[in-house]
Design a protein around this motif. Structure first.
Motif, PDB file in Angstrom:
ATOM      1  N   ASP A 381      45.629  23.769   0.541  1.00  0.00           N
ATOM      2  CA  ASP A 381      44.285  24.250   0.206  1.00  0.00           C
ATOM      3  C   ASP A 381      43.496  23.271  -0.657  1.00  0.00           C
ATOM      4  N   THR A 382      44.146  22.170  -1.069  1.00  0.00           N
ATOM      5  CA  THR A 382      43.500  21.176  -1.926  1.00  0.00           C
ATOM      6  C   THR A 382      43.809  19.780  -1.400  1.00  0.00           C
ATOM      7  N   ILE A 383      42.812  18.925  -1.391  1.00  0.00           N
ATOM      8  CA  ILE A 383      43.043  17.532  -0.995  1.00  0.00           C
ATOM      9  C   ILE A 383      42.383  16.608  -2.008  1.00  0.00           C
ATOM     10  N   VAL A 384      43.125  15.578  -2.405  1.00  0.00           N
ATOM     11  CA  VAL A 384      42.630  14.599  -3.379  1.00  0.00           C
ATOM     12  C   VAL A 384      42.506  13.252  -2.670  1.00  0.00           C
ATOM     13  N   PHE A 385      41.311  12.674  -2.689  1.00  0.00           N
ATOM     14  CA  PHE A 385      41.054  11.380  -2.066  1.00  0.00           C
ATOM     15  C   PHE A 385      40.947  10.288  -3.119  1.00  0.00           C
ATOM     16  N   ASP A 386      41.585   9.167  -2.850  1.00  0.00           N
ATOM     17  CA  ASP A 386      41.212   7.936  -3.543  1.00  0.00           C
ATOM     18  C   ASP A 386      39.883   7.489  -2.923  1.00  0.00           C
ATOM     19  N   LYS A 387      39.100   6.684  -3.634  1.00  0.00           N
ATOM     20  CA  LYS A 387      37.804   6.280  -3.080  1.00  0.00           C
ATOM     21  C   LYS A 387      37.913   4.995  -2.267  1.00  0.00           C
ATOM     22  N   THR A 388      38.250   3.913  -2.950  1.00  0.00           N
ATOM     23  CA  THR A 388      38.203   2.595  -2.319  1.00  0.00           C
ATOM     24  C   THR A 388      39.236   2.454  -1.210  1.00  0.00           C
ATOM     25  N   GLY A 389      38.762   2.156  -0.010  1.00  0.00           N
ATOM     26  CA  GLY A 389      39.647   1.969   1.119  1.00  0.00           C
ATOM     27  C   GLY A 389      40.077   3.271   1.772  1.00  0.00           C
ATOM     28  N   THR A 390      39.616   4.391   1.227  1.00  0.00           N
ATOM     29  CA  THR A 390      39.981   5.692   1.798  1.00  0.00           C
ATOM     30  C   THR A 390      38.721   6.416   2.259  1.00  0.00           C
ATOM     31  N   LEU A 391      37.910   6.869   1.302  1.00  0.00           N
ATOM     32  CA  LEU A 391      36.612   7.446   1.677  1.00  0.00           C
ATOM     33  C   LEU A 391      35.625   6.351   2.059  1.00  0.00           C
ATOM     34  N   THR A 392      35.783   5.211   1.418  1.00  0.00           N
ATOM     35  CA  THR A 392      34.948   4.059   1.789  1.00  0.00           C
ATOM     36  C   THR A 392      35.715   3.221   2.805  1.00  0.00           C
ATOM     37  N   LYS A 393      35.036   2.272   3.425  1.00  0.00           N
ATOM     38  CA  LYS A 393      35.649   1.478   4.485  1.00  0.00           C
ATOM     39  C   LYS A 393      36.805   0.646   3.951  1.00  0.00           C
ATOM     40  N   ALA A 394      37.760   0.437   4.799  1.00  0.00           N
ATOM     41  CA  ALA A 394      38.949  -0.331   4.410  1.00  0.00           C
ATOM     42  C   ALA A 394      38.648  -1.819   4.286  1.00  0.00           C
ATOM     43  N   GLU A 395      37.444  -2.255   4.692  1.00  0.00           N
ATOM     44  CA  GLU A 395      37.106  -3.674   4.642  1.00  0.00           C
ATOM     45  C   GLU A 395      35.781  -3.889   3.917  1.00  0.00           C
ATOM     46  N   PRO A 396      35.774  -3.697   2.591  1.00  0.00           N
ATOM     47  CA  PRO A 396      34.552  -3.995   1.833  1.00  0.00           C
ATOM     48  C   PRO A 396      34.236  -5.481   1.911  1.00  0.00           C
ATOM     49  N   THR A 397      33.011  -5.829   1.660  1.00  0.00           N
ATOM     50  CA  THR A 397      32.588  -7.228   1.792  1.00  0.00           C
ATOM     51  C   THR A 397      31.950  -7.737   0.507  1.00  0.00           C
ATOM     52  N   VAL A 398      32.128  -9.029   0.271  1.00  0.00           N
ATOM     53  CA  VAL A 398      31.513  -9.672  -0.895  1.00  0.00           C
ATOM     54  C   VAL A 398      30.039  -9.948  -0.595  1.00  0.00           C
ATOM     55  N   VAL A 399      29.169  -9.440  -1.454  1.00  0.00           N
ATOM     56  CA  VAL A 399      27.722  -9.627  -1.285  1.00  0.00           C
ATOM     57  C   VAL A 399      27.260 -10.883  -2.007  1.00  0.00           C
ATOM     58  N   ASP A 400      27.800 -11.088  -3.220  1.00  0.00           N
ATOM     59  CA  ASP A 400      27.365 -12.238  -4.013  1.00  0.00           C
ATOM     60  C   ASP A 400      28.382 -12.514  -5.109  1.00  0.00           C
ATOM     61  N   VAL A 401      28.324 -13.725  -5.643  1.00  0.00           N
ATOM     62  CA  VAL A 401      29.130 -14.110  -6.802  1.00  0.00           C
ATOM     63  C   VAL A 401      28.160 -14.509  -7.908  1.00  0.00           C
ATOM     64  N   VAL A 402      28.192 -13.779  -9.007  1.00  0.00           N
ATOM     65  CA  VAL A 402      27.313 -14.077 -10.142  1.00  0.00           C
ATOM     66  C   VAL A 402      28.092 -14.932 -11.127  1.00  0.00           C
ATOM     67  N   PRO A 424      47.692  -7.587  -1.561  1.00  0.00           N
ATOM     68  CA  PRO A 424      46.773  -7.018  -0.583  1.00  0.00           C
ATOM     69  C   PRO A 424      46.282  -5.624  -0.966  1.00  0.00           C
ATOM     70  N   HIS A 425      44.982  -5.489  -1.035  1.00  0.00           N
ATOM     71  CA  HIS A 425      44.287  -4.229  -1.272  1.00  0.00           C
ATOM     72  C   HIS A 425      42.915  -4.452  -0.688  1.00  0.00           C
ATOM     73  N   SER A 426      42.190  -3.395  -0.398  1.00  0.00           N
ATOM     74  CA  SER A 426      40.907  -3.564   0.278  1.00  0.00           C
ATOM     75  C   SER A 426      39.939  -4.463  -0.497  1.00  0.00           C
ATOM     76  N   MET A 427      39.889  -4.327  -1.833  1.00  0.00           N
ATOM     77  CA  MET A 427      38.994  -5.168  -2.640  1.00  0.00           C
ATOM     78  C   MET A 427      39.473  -6.624  -2.632  1.00  0.00           C
ATOM     79  N   ALA A 428      40.796  -6.785  -2.733  1.00  0.00           N
ATOM     80  CA  ALA A 428      41.363  -8.134  -2.705  1.00  0.00           C
ATOM     81  C   ALA A 428      41.109  -8.788  -1.354  1.00  0.00           C
ATOM     82  N   ASN A 429      41.268  -8.010  -0.283  1.00  0.00           N
ATOM     83  CA  ASN A 429      41.017  -8.546   1.058  1.00  0.00           C
ATOM     84  C   ASN A 429      39.580  -8.999   1.228  1.00  0.00           C
ATOM     85  N   ALA A 430      38.660  -8.296   0.580  1.00  0.00           N
ATOM     86  CA  ALA A 430      37.244  -8.661   0.671  1.00  0.00           C
ATOM     87  C   ALA A 430      37.015 -10.052   0.091  1.00  0.00           C
ATOM     88  N   VAL A 431      37.657 -10.328  -1.034  1.00  0.00           N
ATOM     89  CA  VAL A 431      37.509 -11.631  -1.687  1.00  0.00           C
ATOM     90  C   VAL A 431      38.128 -12.730  -0.825  1.00  0.00           C
TER      91      VAL A 431
END
Length: 691
Positions: A381-402, A424-431
């Motif tokens: 009756d309850t579900i807990v989601f992680d956000k990054t790579g789960t609710l959001t796409k598994a392949e985030p992308t780098v937009v810019d480097v400041v 390896p993690h979705s954020m690491a893969n993006a970089v």
């Protein structure tokens, strides 16, 4: 490849390949080739007839051209796929079943009665012996009932009834064995290693190479959160290894130089170099099959209850037979009751139903490690989601480097990629992917890399400490400072992106802006989850409150928690289960592992961290989050099927007992109807669940 189109409708072809008989291996190569094409929806290859049924989308001519180009020699198929495809197993049991049916009816027609009596007596001996051994152990279980029914029929000279009982029992056993082995094989194949590249230690440096290029004696490196790719001996380093998938041990085992490690185990802490002893994948597959067959995880509580009830009913069946004889003094009526029991169908139908549901889930690229998890899914009756790579796409992308120091953006991205590629993690893969797309080579120029769970990575570059990770880790825990004159730049970082912080010698060097778009199916998935019995949807993330709040509003979760640590997720799940809620946790990273292990059902994303997949009870394909809804529907359908089987078994067998006690049916008819109904329920249990 030459072929003939035998039948065709829109989107579906049946083709016949014009050459000598197709071997199992060739059929598997063709199947692998077809399913690797983008426009092929599904395919079935029949090696007996040299045919293939192909369902496709798009251009028909493209499919025909693809078949013309096909050649066995040109397809690169993993050897493990060919060794363990299961095609030969299915053919073996099909032939065994056909032969059994043919021999049964051929013997009835052709053999004279004396030979029939001799063969039936010989076959009966096995069942009688098993019944006696069961009694000798002080148990009154189903084998005793089978032995009694067969023995009484033989004593009365009713050879046909005894033969029918043994034939139907044999067919039932064969079908159960076949379904079990096929389901276990499908499950094991989906759990088998799928490693494409590994870190090879050569001449003091580490290089990433294809796994297939590794030879016996090479040294490969496995770090925290990674799977050990091959069986071997630890050459250097020290690590805590999670061996649950191989040995069932709940506690990680310390491994140092000289210790042996197994392919498929996971590094929870530390780093080791492994001298490869075995590169073949078949040993791993066999170990997984053994683990699955021995594991009590395959037993749902419904299966356990069915087996327990089946054995408990045996004394009542025997007692009913004796009582009927005492009351009626009619042996025929008594034996009619003896021919019927609830146990056979209960013990056959329930495990087959569960294994068939696990196999069906696997068809949807969902790996379920046991029946009890499907049972939990049906009542969750309850579900807990992680956000990054789960609710959001598994392949985030780098937009810019400041940049916050006098280095180019490319140089800063190169450093970040050099660190992130080890974990390896979705954020690491993006970089890493961003560096690759810009053709930035990032050879190893740092010291040993240390991973701090849910925070980031630390190492030393040219004698200087370098760290990369979250704001909490870099700016608060490590007390890194913003370079003079860069405060305004830091203050005006775009709020719509996730931020990854890189610091060298306690000074902020760069902030990498990462776009982490929402999965297209997230909103609809959560809506469907609520329609299917999930009353509470929660999102938990280590990201900032600003980002978490925006995502939570978009997807429609009931609650969200930001800037949480792994232990916070685990504590939340513990508190929910203490309230009596049945909790599903879904995540993809190493930091999700504690929560996955605490949940009633832990679900990992297939392209996430190996440690998460190893700890999780269920793994879903990373391409489609809606598979959770599919699994819930299959799980609920499984429970309905089990309850329907209970009603059918009780209803049919009770009716047969009453008819037999009243003398309306003969013992042979009673046995035939009982075993036929058992077989029918077993076959029905093998069918896929409608979702």
């Amino acid at each position: 490849m030459k072929f003939v189109i035998k039948h065709e409708i829109r989107g579906r072809l049946r083709v016949h390949f014009v050459y000598k008989n197709m071997t199992f291996r060739q059929a598997d190569i063709l199947q692998y080739y077809l399913m690797g094409r983008e426009n092929i929806i599904s395919s079935q290859v029949f090696n007996r007839t040299n045919d293939a049924v192909i369902c496709y989308s798009g251009d028909r001519q493209a499919v025909l051209d693809m078949l013309k180009r096909f050649s066995y020699e040109k397809v690169d198929v993993p050897e493990q796929y060919l060794e363990n495809s299961g095609r030969q197993l299915n053919e073996y049991y099909k032939e065994k079943l056909i032969n059994k049916i043919f021999m049964r009816y051929a013997c009835r027609v052709v053999l004279p009665m004396p030979v029939k009596i001799a063969l039936t007596s010989y076959s009966a001996f096995k069942y009688v012996l098993i019944g006696i051994k069961t009694l000798a152990k002080g148990k009154l279980e189903v084998p005793v009932l089978d032995a009694t029914a067969i023995s009484v029929s033989m004593i009365r000279g009713d050879i046909n009834t005894a033969g029918s009982i043994m034939f139907l029992l044999g067919v039932g056993e064969l079908l159960e064995e076949w379904t079990h082995k096929k389901s276990v094989g499908d499950l094991a194949r989906s759990m088998s290693l799928n490693i494409n590249k590994v870190w090879l230690k050569k001449d003091g440096t580490e290089i990433m190479v294809p796994a297939k290029d590794i030879k016996k004696g090479d040294i490969v490196v496995a770090r925290m959160g990674e799977v050990v790719p091959f069986d071997g001996e630890v050459a250097d380093g020290e690590a805590m290894i999670n061996q649950a998938s191989m040995t069932g041990e709940a506690v990680p085992v310390r491994k140092i130089k000289g210790n042996y490690v197994y392919a498929g185990t996971v590094v929870e802490e530390g780093e080791i170099g492994v001298i490869v002893k075995e590169t073949s994948g078949s040993g791993k597959f066999d170990k997984i099959v053994y683990m699955i067959e021995e594991s009590e995880k395959l037993k749902s509580s419904m299966e356990g209850k069915a087996e327990h009830l089946a054995d408990k009913l045996v004394p009542y069946s025997l007692g009913g037979t004796i009582l009927t004889y005492l009351l009626t003094r009619n042996a025929t009526k008594a034996i009619s009751i003896l021919m019927v029991d609830y146990s056979c169908a209960l013990k056959l139908a329930m495990p087959i139903s569960v294994l068939a549901a696990i196999r069906q889930s696997n068809d949807y690229k969902i790996t379920v490690k046991g029946g009890k998890f499907m049972e939990k899914m049906s009542v969750a009756d309850t579900i807990v989601f992680d956000k990054t790579g789960t609710l959001t796409k598994a392949e985030p992308t780098v937009v810019d480097v400041v940049a916050f120091e006098d280095r180019s953006k490319d140089d800063l991205l190169r450093i970040a990629a050099c660190l992130e590629e080890h974990f390896p993690h979705s954020m690491a893969n993006a970089v890493v992917n961003a560096a690759k797309s810009r053709n930035l080579t990032h050879d190893e120029f740092h010291s040993k890399v240390e991973y701090i769970v849910a925070h980031g990575i630390a190492t030393t570059i040219n004698g200087k400490r370098a760290i990369i990770g979250s704001y909490h880790f870099v700016m608060e825990d490590e007390k890194c400072v913003i370079p003079d004159g860069k405060e305004e730049l830091f203050k005006n970082l775009p709020p719509e992106y996730s931020h990854l912080y890189l610091a060298i010698e306690n000074k902020l060097s760069a902030v990498i802006l990462i776009e982490d778009p929402l999965r297209e199916e997230s909103v609809e998935t959560i809506r469907e989850l609520k329609k299917n019995g999930i009353s509470k949807v929660v999102m938990m993330t280590g990201d900032s409150d600003r980002t978490a709040k925006a995502i939570a509003a978009q997807v429609g979760v009931d609650e969200y928690y930001s800037e949480v640590l792994p232990e916070d997720k685990a504590k939340f799940i513990e508190s929910e289960t203490e309230k009596g809620r049945c909790v599903i946790m879904i995540g993809d990273g190493i930091n999700d592992s504690p929560a996955l292990s605490k949940a009633d059902v832990g679900i990992a994303i297939s392209n996430g961290a190996q440690l998460a997949r190893d700890i999780a009870d269920i793994t879903i394909d990373g391409e489609d989050l809606s598979q959770i809804v599919t699994l819930i529907k299959i799980s609920k359908g499984l429970m309905k099927k089990i309850h329907r089987n209970y009603r059918s078994i009780v209803g049919i067998n009770t009716a047969l007992i009453i008819l037999g006690a009243c003398g309306l049916i003969q013992p042979a008819t009673s046995a035939l109807l009982h075993n036929s109904s058992t077989l029918a329920i077993g076959l029905s249990s093998m069918k896929d669940i409608e979702i």
